[in-house]
Design an enzyme around this catalytic site. Structure first.
Site, PDB file in Angstrom:
ATOM      1  N   ASN A   8       0.861  -1.183   0.000  1.00 25.25           N
ATOM      2  CA  ASN A   8       0.000   0.000   0.000  1.00 25.25           C
ATOM      3  C   ASN A   8       0.894   1.229   0.000  1.00 25.25           C
ATOM      4  O   ASN A   8       1.510   1.553   1.007  1.00 25.25           O
ATOM      5  CB  ASN A   8      -0.901  -0.040   1.250  1.00 25.25           C
ATOM      6  CG  ASN A   8      -1.757   1.215   1.375  1.00 25.25           C
ATOM      7  OD1 ASN A   8      -1.796   2.049   0.466  1.00 25.25           O
ATOM      8  ND2 ASN A   8      -2.441   1.355   2.497  1.00 25.25           N
ATOM      9  N   TRP A   9       0.956   1.901  -1.143  1.00 28.75           N
ATOM     10  CA  TRP A   9       1.847   3.056  -1.278  1.00 28.75           C
ATOM     11  C   TRP A   9       1.220   4.350  -0.774  1.00 28.75           C
ATOM     12  O   TRP A   9       1.839   5.421  -0.878  1.00 28.75           O
ATOM     13  CB  TRP A   9       2.317   3.184  -2.743  1.00 28.75           C
ATOM     14  CG  TRP A   9       3.324   2.127  -3.127  1.00 28.75           C
ATOM     15  CD1 TRP A   9       3.954   1.259  -2.266  1.00 28.75           C
ATOM     16  CD2 TRP A   9       3.831   1.826  -4.427  1.00 28.75           C
ATOM     17  NE1 TRP A   9       4.804   0.443  -2.960  1.00 28.75           N
ATOM     18  CE2 TRP A   9       4.757   0.769  -4.293  1.00 28.75           C
ATOM     19  CE3 TRP A   9       3.594   2.346  -5.707  1.00 28.75           C
ATOM     20  CZ2 TRP A   9       5.435   0.221  -5.378  1.00 28.75           C
ATOM     21  CZ3 TRP A   9       4.274   1.807  -6.796  1.00 28.75           C
ATOM     22  CH2 TRP A   9       5.186   0.756  -6.628  1.00 28.75           C
ATOM     23  N   LYS A  10       0.010   4.265  -0.264  1.00 30.39           N
ATOM     24  CA  LYS A  10      -0.632   5.432   0.364  1.00 30.39           C
ATOM     25  C   LYS A  10      -0.452   6.683  -0.518  1.00 30.39           C
ATOM     26  O   LYS A  10      -0.549   6.588  -1.724  1.00 30.39           O
ATOM     27  CB  LYS A  10      -0.087   5.614   1.787  1.00 30.39           C
ATOM     28  CG  LYS A  10      -0.242   4.332   2.619  1.00 30.39           C
ATOM     29  CD  LYS A  10       0.034   4.506   4.080  1.00 30.39           C
ATOM     30  CE  LYS A  10      -0.171   3.158   4.788  1.00 30.39           C
ATOM     31  NZ  LYS A  10      -0.069   3.236   6.244  1.00 30.39           N
ATOM     32  N   HIS A  97      -9.714   1.274   5.255  1.00 31.75           N
ATOM     33  CA  HIS A  97      -8.379   1.442   5.845  1.00 31.75           C
ATOM     34  C   HIS A  97      -8.479   2.406   7.039  1.00 31.75           C
ATOM     35  O   HIS A  97      -9.244   3.357   7.011  1.00 31.75           O
ATOM     36  CB  HIS A  97      -7.399   1.984   4.800  1.00 31.75           C
ATOM     37  CG  HIS A  97      -5.980   1.915   5.281  1.00 31.75           C
ATOM     38  ND1 HIS A  97      -5.454   2.855   6.128  1.00 31.75           N
ATOM     39  CD2 HIS A  97      -5.009   0.990   5.082  1.00 31.75           C
ATOM     40  CE1 HIS A  97      -4.202   2.515   6.406  1.00 31.75           C
ATOM     41  NE2 HIS A  97      -3.908   1.389   5.799  1.00 31.75           N
ATOM     42  N   GLU A  99      -6.725   4.781   8.034  1.00 32.06           N
ATOM     43  CA  GLU A  99      -6.502   6.200   7.751  1.00 32.06           C
ATOM     44  C   GLU A  99      -7.761   6.845   7.175  1.00 32.06           C
ATOM     45  O   GLU A  99      -8.037   8.017   7.412  1.00 32.06           O
ATOM     46  CB  GLU A  99      -5.285   6.355   6.824  1.00 32.06           C
ATOM     47  CG  GLU A  99      -3.990   6.111   7.594  1.00 32.06           C
ATOM     48  CD  GLU A  99      -2.905   5.399   6.824  1.00 32.06           C
ATOM     49  OE1 GLU A  99      -2.925   5.409   5.587  1.00 32.06           O
ATOM     50  OE2 GLU A  99      -2.010   4.822   7.490  1.00 32.06           O
ATOM     51  N   GLU A 170      -5.496  -4.790  10.697  1.00 33.69           N
ATOM     52  CA  GLU A 170      -4.434  -3.797  10.905  1.00 33.69           C
ATOM     53  C   GLU A 170      -4.724  -3.043  12.198  1.00 33.69           C
ATOM     54  O   GLU A 170      -5.505  -2.083  12.197  1.00 33.69           O
ATOM     55  CB  GLU A 170      -4.399  -2.795   9.744  1.00 33.69           C
ATOM     56  CG  GLU A 170      -4.099  -3.405   8.391  1.00 33.69           C
ATOM     57  CD  GLU A 170      -3.571  -2.375   7.413  1.00 33.69           C
ATOM     58  OE1 GLU A 170      -2.434  -2.538   6.964  1.00 33.69           O
ATOM     59  OE2 GLU A 170      -4.275  -1.395   7.117  1.00 33.69           O
ATOM     60  N   GLY A 176       2.501   2.304  10.976  1.00 37.53           N
ATOM     61  CA  GLY A 176       3.463   3.393  10.830  1.00 37.53           C
ATOM     62  C   GLY A 176       4.174   3.758  12.120  1.00 37.53           C
ATOM     63  O   GLY A 176       4.821   4.795  12.211  1.00 37.53           O
ATOM     64  N   SER A 216       3.326  -2.097  10.456  1.00 37.70           N
ATOM     65  CA  SER A 216       4.786  -2.174  10.662  1.00 37.70           C
ATOM     66  C   SER A 216       5.379  -3.511  10.248  1.00 37.70           C
ATOM     67  O   SER A 216       6.312  -4.013  10.886  1.00 37.70           O
ATOM     68  CB  SER A 216       5.155  -1.842  12.117  1.00 37.70           C
ATOM     69  OG  SER A 216       4.790  -0.511  12.417  1.00 37.70           O
ATOM     70  N   GLY A 237       2.899  -1.034   4.390  1.00 35.77           N
ATOM     71  CA  GLY A 237       2.973   0.384   4.044  1.00 35.77           C
ATOM     72  C   GLY A 237       4.415   0.795   3.822  1.00 35.77           C
ATOM     73  O   GLY A 237       4.999   0.579   2.752  1.00 35.77           O
ATOM     74  N   GLY A 238       5.028   1.364   4.850  1.00 37.09           N
ATOM     75  CA  GLY A 238       6.367   1.945   4.741  1.00 37.09           C
ATOM     76  C   GLY A 238       7.401   1.055   4.066  1.00 37.09           C
ATOM     77  O   GLY A 238       8.140   1.508   3.186  1.00 37.09           O
TER      78      GLY A 238
HETATM   79  P1  13P Z   1       2.974   0.464   7.785  1.00 37.09           P
HETATM   80  O1  13P Z   1       3.480  -0.837   7.206  1.00 37.09           O
HETATM   81  O2  13P Z   1       3.720   1.660   7.344  1.00 37.09           O
HETATM   82  O3  13P Z   1       2.834   0.352   9.289  1.00 37.09           O
HETATM   83  O4  13P Z   1       1.487   0.656   7.212  1.00 37.09           O
HETATM   84  C1  13P Z   1       0.580  -0.376   7.330  1.00 37.09           C
HETATM   85  C2  13P Z   1      -0.630  -0.055   6.529  1.00 37.09           C
HETATM   86  O5  13P Z   1      -1.400   0.821   6.866  1.00 37.09           O
HETATM   87  C3  13P Z   1      -0.846  -0.820   5.286  1.00 37.09           C
HETATM   88  O6  13P Z   1      -2.111  -0.577   4.778  1.00 37.09           O
END
Ligand code: 13P
Length: 252
Positions: A8-10, A97, A99, A170, A176, A216, A237-238
Protein backbone atom coordinates in the site's frame (compact mmCIF):
# COMPACT_ATOMS: atom_id res chain seq x y z
CA UNK A 1 -4.45 -20.62 -1.31
CA UNK A 2 -1.67 -18.21 -2.33
CA UNK A 3 -0.43 -15.71 0.27
CA UNK A 4 -1.37 -12.20 -0.81
CA UNK A 5 1.62 -9.85 -0.42
CA UNK A 6 0.22 -6.34 -0.78
CA UNK A 7 2.06 -3.01 -1.04
CA UNK A 8 0.00 0.00 0.00
CA UNK A 9 1.85 3.06 -1.28
CA UNK A 10 -0.63 5.43 0.36
CA UNK A 11 -0.05 9.08 -0.71
CA UNK A 12 3.54 8.50 -1.80
CA UNK A 13 5.24 8.52 -5.22
CA UNK A 14 4.72 10.56 -8.36
CA UNK A 15 3.75 8.60 -11.46
CA UNK A 16 7.29 8.21 -12.81
CA UNK A 17 8.76 7.06 -9.53
CA UNK A 18 5.93 4.57 -9.01
CA UNK A 19 6.54 3.07 -12.44
CA UNK A 20 10.26 2.79 -11.69
CA UNK A 21 9.65 1.08 -8.33
CA UNK A 22 7.15 -1.33 -9.90
CA UNK A 23 9.60 -2.16 -12.69
CA UNK A 24 12.38 -2.73 -10.14
CA UNK A 25 10.08 -4.97 -8.12
CA UNK A 26 9.22 -6.97 -11.20
CA UNK A 27 12.89 -7.31 -12.14
CA UNK A 28 13.78 -8.56 -8.65
CA UNK A 29 10.96 -11.08 -8.50
CA UNK A 30 10.80 -12.24 -12.12
CA UNK A 31 11.26 -15.98 -12.11
CA UNK A 32 11.76 -15.97 -8.32
CA UNK A 33 8.21 -15.44 -7.14
CA UNK A 34 7.34 -18.48 -4.99
CA UNK A 35 4.39 -20.44 -6.40
CA UNK A 36 2.38 -19.78 -3.24
CA UNK A 37 2.74 -15.96 -3.37
CA UNK A 38 0.72 -13.31 -5.17
CA UNK A 39 1.92 -9.69 -5.27
CA UNK A 40 -0.49 -6.78 -5.18
CA UNK A 41 0.67 -3.18 -5.72
CA UNK A 42 -1.67 -0.39 -4.62
CA UNK A 43 -0.32 2.99 -5.78
CA UNK A 44 -2.02 6.41 -5.66
CA UNK A 45 -4.60 6.96 -8.43
CA UNK A 46 -2.31 9.17 -10.50
CA UNK A 47 0.28 6.37 -10.62
CA UNK A 48 -2.06 3.53 -11.60
CA UNK A 49 -1.12 3.96 -15.27
CA UNK A 50 2.66 3.80 -14.90
CA UNK A 51 2.50 1.09 -12.23
CA UNK A 52 0.11 -0.98 -14.34
CA UNK A 53 2.33 -0.60 -17.40
CA UNK A 54 5.39 -1.73 -15.45
CA UNK A 55 3.58 -4.83 -14.18
CA UNK A 56 1.65 -5.66 -17.39
CA UNK A 57 1.78 -9.35 -18.24
CA UNK A 58 3.83 -10.29 -15.15
CA UNK A 59 2.51 -13.57 -13.77
CA UNK A 60 1.51 -13.37 -10.12
CA UNK A 61 1.26 -9.55 -9.99
CA UNK A 62 -1.92 -7.53 -9.63
CA UNK A 63 -2.82 -3.85 -9.41
CA UNK A 64 -5.13 -2.37 -6.78
CA UNK A 65 -6.74 0.88 -5.69
CA UNK A 66 -6.78 2.48 -2.26
CA UNK A 67 -10.32 3.79 -2.38
CA UNK A 68 -13.38 4.65 -4.51
CA UNK A 69 -16.87 6.08 -4.22
CA UNK A 70 -19.66 3.48 -4.38
CA UNK A 71 -21.52 4.72 -7.44
CA UNK A 72 -21.36 3.88 -11.14
CA UNK A 73 -20.77 7.49 -12.14
CA UNK A 74 -22.23 10.87 -11.34
CA UNK A 75 -21.79 14.33 -9.84
CA UNK A 76 -19.33 13.36 -7.09
CA UNK A 77 -16.55 15.91 -7.46
CA UNK A 78 -13.19 14.55 -6.42
CA UNK A 79 -14.29 10.93 -6.32
CA UNK A 80 -13.49 7.93 -8.51
CA UNK A 81 -15.75 5.05 -9.56
CA UNK A 82 -15.00 1.30 -9.53
CA UNK A 83 -15.51 1.17 -13.32
CA UNK A 84 -12.73 3.75 -13.71
CA UNK A 85 -10.41 1.62 -11.57
CA UNK A 86 -11.22 -1.52 -13.57
CA UNK A 87 -10.56 0.50 -16.71
CA UNK A 88 -7.15 1.47 -15.28
CA UNK A 89 -6.29 -2.19 -14.77
CA UNK A 90 -7.17 -2.65 -11.10
CA UNK A 91 -8.29 -6.08 -9.92
CA UNK A 92 -8.45 -5.19 -6.21
CA UNK A 93 -9.48 -2.30 -3.99
CA UNK A 94 -9.20 -1.51 -0.29
CA UNK A 95 -12.11 -0.40 1.87
CA UNK A 96 -12.09 0.76 5.45
CA UNK A 97 -8.38 1.44 5.84
CA UNK A 98 -7.80 2.96 9.28
CA UNK A 99 -6.50 6.20 7.75
CA UNK A 100 -9.81 6.61 5.92
CA UNK A 101 -11.82 5.70 9.00
CA UNK A 102 -9.92 7.86 11.49
CA UNK A 103 -8.46 10.73 9.44
CA UNK A 104 -11.12 11.07 6.74
CA UNK A 105 -14.15 10.16 8.84
CA UNK A 106 -15.38 7.11 6.95
CA UNK A 107 -17.93 5.20 9.04
CA UNK A 108 -18.84 1.51 9.17
CA UNK A 109 -21.91 1.99 6.99
CA UNK A 110 -19.92 3.67 4.19
CA UNK A 111 -17.28 0.95 4.37
CA UNK A 112 -20.02 -1.68 3.99
CA UNK A 113 -21.45 0.14 0.98
CA UNK A 114 -18.02 0.25 -0.66
CA UNK A 115 -17.35 -3.46 -0.13
CA UNK A 116 -20.74 -4.45 -1.55
CA UNK A 117 -20.59 -2.03 -4.47
CA UNK A 118 -17.00 -2.84 -5.38
CA UNK A 119 -17.71 -6.56 -5.48
CA UNK A 120 -20.80 -6.06 -7.62
CA UNK A 121 -18.75 -3.91 -10.01
CA UNK A 122 -16.18 -6.69 -10.40
CA UNK A 123 -13.37 -5.69 -8.06
CA UNK A 124 -11.91 -8.05 -5.47
CA UNK A 125 -12.34 -6.26 -2.15
CA UNK A 126 -10.01 -6.09 0.83
CA UNK A 127 -11.90 -5.00 3.95
CA UNK A 128 -9.57 -3.46 6.53
CA UNK A 129 -10.41 -3.74 10.21
CA UNK A 130 -8.53 -3.07 13.43
CA UNK A 131 -8.78 -1.60 16.90
CA UNK A 132 -7.30 1.59 18.36
CA UNK A 133 -4.91 1.34 21.31
CA UNK A 134 -7.52 2.57 23.81
CA UNK A 135 -9.93 -0.08 22.55
CA UNK A 136 -7.30 -2.79 23.07
CA UNK A 137 -6.51 -1.48 26.55
CA UNK A 138 -10.23 -1.57 27.39
CA UNK A 139 -10.47 -5.23 26.31
CA UNK A 140 -12.65 -4.37 23.32
CA UNK A 141 -10.67 -5.98 20.47
CA UNK A 142 -13.21 -8.69 19.78
CA UNK A 143 -16.16 -6.31 19.99
CA UNK A 144 -14.53 -3.80 17.63
CA UNK A 145 -13.66 -6.48 15.09
CA UNK A 146 -17.16 -7.98 15.32
CA UNK A 147 -18.73 -4.57 14.67
CA UNK A 148 -16.41 -3.67 11.78
CA UNK A 149 -16.82 -7.12 10.18
CA UNK A 150 -20.60 -7.18 10.52
CA UNK A 151 -20.95 -3.73 8.93
CA UNK A 152 -18.16 -4.17 6.41
CA UNK A 153 -19.50 -7.47 5.11
CA UNK A 154 -23.20 -6.55 5.37
CA UNK A 155 -23.69 -6.22 1.62
CA UNK A 156 -21.52 -9.15 0.54
CA UNK A 157 -23.56 -11.91 -1.13
CA UNK A 158 -23.62 -15.24 0.74
CA UNK A 159 -22.23 -17.02 -2.33
CA UNK A 160 -19.25 -14.66 -2.78
CA UNK A 161 -16.24 -16.29 -4.40
CA UNK A 162 -13.47 -16.43 -1.77
CA UNK A 163 -10.89 -15.13 -4.23
CA UNK A 164 -12.92 -11.91 -4.51
CA UNK A 165 -12.80 -11.08 -0.82
CA UNK A 166 -10.06 -10.62 1.77
CA UNK A 167 -9.92 -9.08 5.23
CA UNK A 168 -6.88 -7.16 6.47
CA UNK A 169 -6.38 -6.98 10.23
CA UNK A 170 -4.43 -3.80 10.90
CA UNK A 171 -4.32 -2.73 14.55
CA UNK A 172 -4.34 1.07 14.35
CA UNK A 173 -1.60 1.39 16.98
CA UNK A 174 0.76 -0.71 14.83
CA UNK A 175 0.41 1.30 11.63
CA UNK A 176 3.46 3.39 10.83
CA UNK A 177 4.65 3.25 14.44
CA UNK A 178 7.25 0.49 14.31
CA UNK A 179 5.13 -1.44 16.81
CA UNK A 180 3.95 -4.83 15.58
CA UNK A 181 1.31 -6.91 17.29
CA UNK A 182 2.94 -9.92 18.95
CA UNK A 183 2.37 -13.42 17.56
CA UNK A 184 -0.26 -14.23 20.20
CA UNK A 185 -2.13 -10.97 19.57
CA UNK A 186 -2.07 -11.58 15.81
CA UNK A 187 -3.18 -15.21 16.21
CA UNK A 188 -6.06 -14.20 18.51
CA UNK A 189 -7.32 -11.42 16.25
CA UNK A 190 -7.06 -13.52 13.09
CA UNK A 191 -8.97 -16.34 14.83
CA UNK A 192 -11.77 -13.90 15.65
CA UNK A 193 -11.88 -12.82 11.99
CA UNK A 194 -11.82 -16.44 10.77
CA UNK A 195 -14.68 -17.45 13.06
CA UNK A 196 -16.72 -14.49 11.87
CA UNK A 197 -16.08 -15.40 8.22
CA UNK A 198 -17.10 -19.03 8.82
CA UNK A 199 -20.25 -17.98 10.63
CA UNK A 200 -21.11 -15.50 7.88
CA UNK A 201 -20.23 -17.54 4.75
CA UNK A 202 -20.10 -21.16 5.91
CA UNK A 203 -17.12 -23.43 6.52
CA UNK A 204 -15.87 -23.68 2.94
CA UNK A 205 -15.89 -20.04 1.86
CA UNK A 206 -15.19 -18.82 5.39
CA UNK A 207 -12.01 -20.88 5.53
CA UNK A 208 -10.86 -19.79 2.06
CA UNK A 209 -11.19 -15.99 2.38
CA UNK A 210 -7.70 -14.64 2.97
CA UNK A 211 -6.89 -12.72 6.14
CA UNK A 212 -3.91 -10.36 5.84
CA UNK A 213 -1.95 -8.76 8.66
CA UNK A 214 -0.84 -5.14 8.42
CA UNK A 215 1.01 -2.77 10.74
CA UNK A 216 4.79 -2.17 10.66
CA UNK A 217 5.47 -5.32 8.63
CA UNK A 218 9.13 -5.43 7.60
CA UNK A 219 11.67 -8.02 6.52
CA UNK A 220 12.60 -8.77 10.14
CA UNK A 221 9.08 -9.85 11.13
CA UNK A 222 7.40 -10.94 7.88
CA UNK A 223 8.48 -14.58 8.03
CA UNK A 224 7.26 -15.02 11.58
CA UNK A 225 3.95 -13.28 10.84
CA UNK A 226 3.33 -15.44 7.77
CA UNK A 227 3.86 -18.56 9.88
CA UNK A 228 0.99 -17.72 12.25
CA UNK A 229 -2.30 -19.59 11.85
CA UNK A 230 -4.82 -17.73 9.68
CA UNK A 231 -2.26 -15.23 8.37
CA UNK A 232 -2.74 -15.52 4.61
CA UNK A 233 -0.70 -12.53 3.56
CA UNK A 234 0.47 -9.07 4.58
CA UNK A 235 -0.50 -5.48 3.81
CA UNK A 236 2.66 -3.40 3.93
CA UNK A 237 2.97 0.38 4.04
CA UNK A 238 6.37 1.94 4.74
CA UNK A 239 8.48 -1.11 3.95
CA UNK A 240 6.77 -1.53 0.57
CA UNK A 241 7.99 1.79 -0.83
CA UNK A 242 11.39 0.44 -1.88
CA UNK A 243 11.65 -2.49 -4.30
CA UNK A 244 14.56 -3.93 -2.36
CA UNK A 245 12.75 -4.21 0.98
CA UNK A 246 9.35 -5.19 -0.42
CA UNK A 247 10.76 -7.89 -2.72
CA UNK A 248 12.59 -9.35 0.30
CA UNK A 249 9.32 -9.37 2.26
CA UNK A 250 7.49 -11.04 -0.65
CA UNK A 251 9.94 -13.95 -0.60
CA UNK A 252 10.27 -14.08 3.21
P1 13P B 1 2.97 0.46 7.78
O1 13P B 1 3.48 -0.84 7.21
O2 13P B 1 3.72 1.66 7.34
O3 13P B 1 2.83 0.35 9.29
O4 13P B 1 1.49 0.66 7.21
C1 13P B 1 0.58 -0.38 7.33
C2 13P B 1 -0.63 -0.06 6.53
O5 13P B 1 -1.40 0.82 6.87
C3 13P B 1 -0.85 -0.82 5.29
O6 13P B 1 -2.11 -0.58 4.78
Amino acid sequence: MKKLMAANWKMYKLAGEAGETAAALRARLDGKLPADREVLVIPPFTALGTTGQALAGAAGFALGAQNFYPSKQGAFTGEIAPDMLLDAGCAYALAGHSERRHILGEDDAMVGRKVGFGLAAGLAMILCVGEKIEERQAGQVEAVLARQLAAGLAEVPADVSPDKLAVAYEPVWAIGTGLTAGPAEVADAHKVVREHLIERFGPQTGAAVRILYGGSVKLGNAGELLGIDNVDGVLVGGASLEAESFSAIVTA
